[in-house]
Design an enzyme around this catalytic site. Sequence first.
Site, PDB file in Angstrom:
ATOM      1  N   ASP A  22     -13.389 -16.483 -10.303  1.00 17.94           N
ATOM      2  CA  ASP A  22     -12.581 -17.598  -9.803  1.00 17.94           C
ATOM      3  C   ASP A  22     -12.267 -17.321  -8.340  1.00 17.94           C
ATOM      4  O   ASP A  22     -11.772 -16.238  -7.990  1.00 17.94           O
ATOM      5  CB  ASP A  22     -11.297 -17.737 -10.611  1.00 17.94           C
ATOM      6  CG  ASP A  22     -11.551 -18.301 -12.006  1.00 17.94           C
ATOM      7  OD1 ASP A  22     -12.697 -18.699 -12.284  1.00 17.94           O
ATOM      8  OD2 ASP A  22     -10.611 -18.345 -12.812  1.00 17.94           O
ATOM      9  N   GLU A  30     -11.826 -27.877 -19.793  1.00 16.40           N
ATOM     10  CA  GLU A  30     -10.592 -27.088 -19.864  1.00 16.40           C
ATOM     11  C   GLU A  30      -9.750 -27.655 -20.995  1.00 16.40           C
ATOM     12  O   GLU A  30      -9.271 -28.783 -20.913  1.00 16.40           O
ATOM     13  CB  GLU A  30      -9.840 -27.155 -18.531  1.00 16.40           C
ATOM     14  CG  GLU A  30     -10.607 -26.473 -17.397  1.00 16.40           C
ATOM     15  CD  GLU A  30     -10.063 -26.789 -16.018  1.00 16.40           C
ATOM     16  OE1 GLU A  30      -9.129 -27.618 -15.915  1.00 16.40           O
ATOM     17  OE2 GLU A  30     -10.574 -26.222 -15.037  1.00 16.40           O
TER      18      GLU A  30
END
Length: 257
Positions: free
Chosen positions: A15, A134
Amino acid sequence: MRCGMSNVRLIPRLDIKGPNLIKGIRLEGLRVMGDPQEFALRYYEAGADELIYMDIVASLYGRNNLSDIIRRAADQVYIPITVGGGIRSVDDARHILRSGADKVAINTAAVANPALITQVAHRFGSQAMVLSVEAKQVAPERWEAYTNNGRERTGLDVIEWVKRGVELGAGEILLTSVDREGTRKGFEIDLLRQVSEAVPIPVIASGGMGSIEDLLDAVKLGHADAVAMADVLHYKRLALPDIRIAAREAGLAVRSI
């Protein structure tokens, strides 16, 4: 695993915020880890099957800012690279793929404009179009898809959404449990199993790996085709070669190094 011919892929997830590799818990509380290139090289040399890069602040800027990082990685890392975050058009996808990525992972823009899934799949092949999901649990056995790094509700049921994604041309699902992400409490197995059973394409489990057992559960119970991992690698709680050996000893089909 639904297709016995394929190896389970071990995929470090990086990330990115600005120039830095970061790590959070439930996609929040971010901590700077260092230079993503150093981590990418370390994981490549340790035998990673693929890498996933996510620009976690792309939605703030309206575009993905990873092209320079991906170019650097692609010069030295010779495994497939998936890039997500802020990819909102076929042109955005083309730019990232030309920078050295093999696949693009799209979430927010796919929810806003589902036709984008089809457009990217037609232009670059379904294997390059990863639907990033998500998921947050909203009721027993029910999960809702979120966007903008787990912040925005969509009202979409995850199972219905992944089925639609396949119909539109997605070639792979990157399934992140926001509830489990960064917690080291294990993957959301019921979610994984439901998604894996709902679609005929590979599913990457993301969010929650804290032990070898978590990986085994994701594959054996959740039927994941690949496992993304961040915290356990970034903090050197586990090493990729050890994970691979343990997976093989437990009977999983993993690539030989």
